[in-house]
Design a protein around this motif. Structure first.
Motif, PDB file in Angstrom:
ATOM      1  N   PHE A   1     -62.188  -4.438 -56.639  1.00 31.91           N
ATOM      2  CA  PHE A   1     -61.032  -3.612 -56.334  1.00 31.91           C
ATOM      3  C   PHE A   1     -60.099  -3.777 -57.480  1.00 31.91           C
ATOM      4  O   PHE A   1     -59.688  -4.587 -58.133  1.00 31.91           O
ATOM      5  N   SER A   2     -59.593  -2.302 -57.616  1.00 35.74           N
ATOM      6  CA  SER A   2     -58.549  -2.015 -58.961  1.00 35.74           C
ATOM      7  C   SER A   2     -57.458  -1.164 -58.335  1.00 35.74           C
ATOM      8  O   SER A   2     -57.695  -0.134 -57.329  1.00 35.74           O
ATOM      9  N   THR A   3     -56.302  -1.450 -58.832  1.00 35.65           N
ATOM     10  CA  THR A   3     -55.130  -0.638 -58.393  1.00 35.65           C
ATOM     11  C   THR A   3     -53.937  -0.605 -59.351  1.00 35.65           C
ATOM     12  O   THR A   3     -53.941  -1.870 -60.025  1.00 35.65           O
ATOM     13  N   ASP A   4     -53.388   0.334 -59.352  1.00 34.78           N
ATOM     14  CA  ASP A   4     -51.769   0.198 -60.332  1.00 34.78           C
ATOM     15  C   ASP A   4     -50.847  -0.134 -59.302  1.00 34.78           C
ATOM     16  O   ASP A   4     -49.566  -0.009 -59.804  1.00 34.78           O
ATOM     17  N   GLU A   5     -51.026  -0.063 -57.972  1.00 38.63           N
ATOM     18  CA  GLU A   5     -49.978  -0.623 -57.015  1.00 38.63           C
ATOM     19  C   GLU A   5     -49.737  -1.970 -56.840  1.00 38.63           C
ATOM     20  O   GLU A   5     -49.034  -2.372 -55.997  1.00 38.63           O
ATOM     21  N   TRP A   6     -50.528  -2.735 -57.578  1.00 38.47           N
ATOM     22  CA  TRP A   6     -50.170  -4.405 -58.032  1.00 38.47           C
ATOM     23  C   TRP A   6     -49.616  -4.859 -59.152  1.00 38.47           C
ATOM     24  O   TRP A   6     -50.146  -4.005 -60.077  1.00 38.47           O
TER      25      TRP A   6
END
Length: 189
Positions: free
Chosen positions: A140-145
């Motif tokens: 899983f990847s995100t720029d929200e963390w």
């Protein structure tokens, strides 16, 4: 004599002009090059069994260029679909994993599927499938963390990771009806 005075004046002026003239030196042009240094942060945590299960594993978080990637390897699961979420606290001390509190939801959104128009918790990662041997993997990847930043709506340090016995239905509030908590890890440095 007048001609001589005129020549002397011209010579004097020429010498003065030469003396005051700037010498042309080669111009050294300098160019400032900004390089973006990519600082990578990495943190690995161990999932421990909860609720009398045998579910364990390792979760690695890597932050690079503003993106946090999560890679989880989980063993000891019942074959089938399971939910995984980030929870409010890194406290995994209770036998049932409930000491981690509810889903991490710093923006006060309804529970849902990640990137849904209706909203989602920052901890709503979703579902994954365990194979016939009880092994599962989550990427899983995100720029929200972020890992350890100043933004409380993004910082995952101090949160818990919970693997659930069941499937997240993405609609039941506030949990997704994902079932018991079978494994837990605190995200701590």
């Amino acid at each position: 004599m007048r001609k001589l005075s005129y020549i002397i004046i011209l010579t004097t002026l020429s010498l003065a002009a030469c003396k005051n003239a700037k010498k042309e030196e080669p111009v050294m042009e300098s160019e400032t090059v900004e390089t973006e240094t990519s600082m990578t942060k990495e943190l690995s945590v161990t999932l421990n069994p909860k609720s009398d299960s045998n579910v364990s594993g390792t979760v690695t978080f890597t932050e690079e260029n503003g993106i946090v990637s999560m890679h989880a390897m989980i063993t000891g699961l019942e074959p089938g679909v399971h939910a995984i979420h980030l929870h409010e606290s890194s406290d995994c001390s209770s036998p049932d994993g409930k000491s981690t509190g509810g889903h991490w939801n710093p923006t006060n959104q309804p529970h849902g599927k990640w990137d849904a128009e209706t909203g989602y918790h920052k901890g709503d990662i979703g579902n994954f499938t365990a194979d016939e041997n009880g092994n599962g993997m989550v990427m899983f990847s995100t720029d929200e963390w972020c890992i350890g930043c100043e933004d409380d709506t993004k910082n995952i340090i101090g949160k818990g990771i919970i693997v659930h016995a069941g499937t997240d239905d993405f609609t039941t509030q506030p949990t997704g009806d994902a079932g018991g908590r079978v494994s837990c890890a605190g995200i701590i440095e």
